[in-house]
Design a protein around this motif. Sequence first.
Motif, PDB file in Angstrom:
ATOM      1  N   TYR A  23      11.408   4.571  -4.862  1.00 17.57           N
ATOM      2  CA  TYR A  23      12.350   3.492  -5.167  1.00 17.57           C
ATOM      3  C   TYR A  23      12.409   3.218  -6.681  1.00 17.57           C
ATOM      4  N   ARG A  24      11.253   3.297  -7.331  1.00 20.57           N
ATOM      5  CA  ARG A  24      11.208   3.024  -8.777  1.00 20.57           C
ATOM      6  C   ARG A  24      12.099   4.012  -9.538  1.00 20.57           C
ATOM      7  N   ARG A  25      12.115   5.268  -9.086  1.00 17.37           N
ATOM      8  CA  ARG A  25      12.954   6.295  -9.733  1.00 17.37           C
ATOM      9  C   ARG A  25      14.420   5.905  -9.755  1.00 17.37           C
ATOM     10  N   PHE A  26      14.829   5.085  -8.801  1.00 16.15           N
ATOM     11  CA  PHE A  26      16.240   4.699  -8.705  1.00 16.15           C
ATOM     12  C   PHE A  26      16.502   3.309  -9.288  1.00 16.15           C
ATOM     13  N   GLY A  27      15.523   2.757  -9.978  1.00 19.00           N
ATOM     14  CA  GLY A  27      15.727   1.492 -10.672  1.00 19.00           C
ATOM     15  C   GLY A  27      15.360   0.251  -9.887  1.00 19.00           C
TER      16      GLY A  27
ATOM     17  N   SER B 147       0.816  -1.229   0.000  1.00 17.71           N
ATOM     18  CA  SER B 147       0.000   0.000   0.000  1.00 17.71           C
ATOM     19  C   SER B 147       0.847   1.275   0.000  1.00 17.71           C
ATOM     20  N   ASN B 148       2.142   1.168   0.164  1.00 17.03           N
ATOM     21  CA  ASN B 148       2.999   2.351   0.339  1.00 17.03           C
ATOM     22  C   ASN B 148       3.472   2.876  -1.023  1.00 17.03           C
ATOM     23  N   LEU B 149       2.544   3.558  -1.686  1.00 19.20           N
ATOM     24  CA  LEU B 149       2.831   3.996  -3.054  1.00 19.20           C
ATOM     25  C   LEU B 149       3.888   5.098  -3.080  1.00 19.20           C
ATOM     26  N   ALA B 150       3.897   5.960  -2.047  1.00 18.12           N
ATOM     27  CA  ALA B 150       4.886   7.045  -2.009  1.00 18.12           C
ATOM     28  C   ALA B 150       6.294   6.456  -2.059  1.00 18.12           C
ATOM     29  N   ALA B 151       6.570   5.499  -1.185  1.00 19.29           N
ATOM     30  CA  ALA B 151       7.908   4.891  -1.149  1.00 19.29           C
ATOM     31  C   ALA B 151       8.187   4.109  -2.438  1.00 19.29           C
ATOM     32  N   GLN B 152       7.172   3.405  -2.936  1.00 20.90           N
ATOM     33  CA  GLN B 152       7.405   2.645  -4.184  1.00 20.90           C
ATOM     34  C   GLN B 152       7.771   3.574  -5.332  1.00 20.90           C
ATOM     35  N   ASN B 153       7.095   4.745  -5.410  1.00 20.90           N
ATOM     36  CA  ASN B 153       7.431   5.714  -6.465  1.00 20.90           C
ATOM     37  C   ASN B 153       8.876   6.171  -6.333  1.00 20.90           C
TER      38      ASN B 153
ATOM     39  N   ILE C 230      17.641  -3.961  -6.671  1.00 22.18           N
ATOM     40  CA  ILE C 230      18.471  -3.570  -7.814  1.00 22.18           C
ATOM     41  C   ILE C 230      19.514  -4.677  -7.902  1.00 22.18           C
ATOM     42  N   PRO C 231      19.391  -5.540  -8.918  1.00 21.16           N
ATOM     43  CA  PRO C 231      20.253  -6.726  -8.926  1.00 21.16           C
ATOM     44  C   PRO C 231      21.721  -6.430  -9.184  1.00 21.16           C
TER      45      PRO C 231
END
Length: 157
Positions: free
Chosen positions: A125-129, A117-123, A152-153
């Motif tokens: 993290y997504r910005r950084f790959g 549910s934590n869309l703010a944090a997911q957004n 990030i693998p």
Amino acid sequence: MKGSLTSTLIFRSMKITDLPVALRIERQSFATPWSETAFRQALSEKHTHSHLLVVVLEETVVAYAHFMLITGDAHITNFAVDPAYRRRGIGKALLKEILDRIKKMGGELVFLEVRVSNLAAQNLYRRFGFQIHSIRKKYYSDNGEDAYLLWIPELSN
Ligand SMILES: CC(C)(COP(=O)(O)OP(=O)(O)OC[C@H]1O[C@@H](n2cnc3c(N)ncnc32)[C@H](O)[C@@H]1OP(=O)(O)O)[C@@H](O)C(=O)NCCC(=O)NCCS
């Protein structure tokens, strides 16, 4: 006053004297906050793999992050910005700083858990790959919510 504040941010290791502010931010940020004991353990010299950083803005601690780095694998275990200072780029600046530090320390893979549910944090993290690796079912004990395991693998690429 809104707007980017990143040019005036200082990053440094957390000190024991930062604990009251960190605990206040922690309680305002999470349903199951870290205890003072958890912070003290993370700060302990015995835990050489443990890294706790704070962000200081005009002599005030406004954010912090914790990660563990063990044989090239970095686990971001805590990350929060003071609610009064959110949406000003501090989260982005802190994540960039810790990823840079992890790289310099030889980290190759980075992972973390985030509530579905934590869309703010997911957004953020997504910005950084960060990508979804898997779902950890009922990971959070307070409400049985699932976590995404993000990673990030290959950090160096
Ligand atoms: C997630 C958190 C760290 C973001 O910190 P922040 O300083 O507000 O983040 P930034 O201002 O650097 O924003 C970075 C990006 O994150 C995303 N974001 C941040 N807050 C958001 C919100 N409320 N809704 C949607 N996206 C959001 C956006 O993509 C944003 O970029 P943009 O402002 O250019 O749109 C902060 O909201 C927080 O501390 N939350 C509580 C603790 C938490 O959830 N930690 C993560 C645990 S896994």
